[in-house]
Design a protein around this motif. Structure first.
Motif, mmCIF file in Angstrom:
data_model
loop_
_atom_site.group_PDB
_atom_site.id
_atom_site.type_symbol
_atom_site.label_atom_id
_atom_site.label_comp_id
_atom_site.label_asym_id
_atom_site.label_seq_id
_atom_site.Cartn_x
_atom_site.Cartn_y
_atom_site.Cartn_z
ATOM 1 N N ARG A 171 0.818 -0.974 -0.029
ATOM 2 C CA ARG A 171 0.119 0.278 0.202
ATOM 3 C C ARG A 171 0.865 1.692 -0.009
ATOM 4 O O ARG A 171 2.139 1.775 0.719
ATOM 5 C CB ARG A 171 -0.597 -0.197 1.755
ATOM 6 C CG ARG A 171 -2.217 1.479 1.181
ATOM 7 C CD ARG A 171 -2.747 0.520 2.831
ATOM 8 N NE ARG A 171 -2.912 1.688 2.675
ATOM 9 C CZ ARG A 171 -4.286 2.903 2.369
ATOM 10 N NH1 ARG A 171 -4.432 2.136 1.522
ATOM 11 N NH2 ARG A 171 -4.127 3.937 2.243
ATOM 12 N N ASN A 199 1.357 4.650 1.471
ATOM 13 C CA ASN A 199 1.131 5.768 2.214
ATOM 14 C C ASN A 199 1.631 6.679 2.741
ATOM 15 O O ASN A 199 0.506 7.629 2.623
ATOM 16 C CB ASN A 199 1.949 4.932 3.320
ATOM 17 C CG ASN A 199 1.188 4.071 4.694
ATOM 18 O OD1 ASN A 199 0.106 5.254 4.822
ATOM 19 N ND2 ASN A 199 1.000 4.371 6.081
ATOM 20 N N GLU A 202 -0.199 9.908 0.265
ATOM 21 C CA GLU A 202 -1.349 9.323 -0.512
ATOM 22 C C GLU A 202 -1.374 9.210 -2.146
ATOM 23 O O GLU A 202 -1.123 10.346 -2.716
ATOM 24 C CB GLU A 202 -2.349 10.175 0.146
ATOM 25 C CG GLU A 202 -1.707 9.722 1.957
ATOM 26 C CD GLU A 202 -3.580 10.160 2.289
ATOM 27 O OE1 GLU A 202 -4.626 10.656 2.159
ATOM 28 O OE2 GLU A 202 -3.467 9.948 3.611
#
Length: 130
Positions: free
Chosen positions: A69, A71, A74
């Motif tokens: 993901r 992070n 963003e």
């Protein structure tokens, strides 16, 4: 067009057992179904929380070696999942007793309601909102 509600949210996890432990046994989601999908070589775990028209489903897909993901900074896509709670201090205390660390409780700048964040085993931000 009239959309009536969110039916489900889907997330990808790296470890089906860690996700099941977290979402089912710690957060209290109910298992609807759990299947190994041979053609895709992955697990699909369908969960629910809430009752009646307030039910929301969470679809969990466990793939081998998913991309990590993003992070910070963003990226486009799901930012976080938020859960409504009646008493945020009580829920934070329950989470922390289970070893789930929460950020300090603060007030949302726009709703002026109490809120905080914690994270699932893969680092997906989860919000509590009173």
């Amino acid at each position: 067009m009239k959309l009536s509600a969110i039916h489900h949210v889907a997330i990808i996890v790296s470890d089906i057992q860690a996700a099941k432990d977290f979402y089912v046994y710690k957060l209290g989601f109910e298992i609807i179904r759990e299947n190994y999908r041979t053609q895709r070589k992955d697990w699909k775990l369908d969960l629910k929380i809430g009752e009646g028209s307030d039910t929301i489903e969470l679809e969990i897909f466990a793939e081998s070696n998913p991309l990590k993901r993003v992070n910070r900074p963003e990226a486009c896509g799901l930012r976080h999942l938020a859960f409504h709670v009646d008493n945020i201090e009580t829920v934070v205390s329950e989470l922390e007793k289970q070893g789930i660390k929460c950020e300090p409780i603060r007030y949302d700048d726009y709703t002026n309601k109490k809120m905080t964040f914690f994270f699932d085993p893969d680092g997906l931000p989860l919000e509590l909102h009173e």
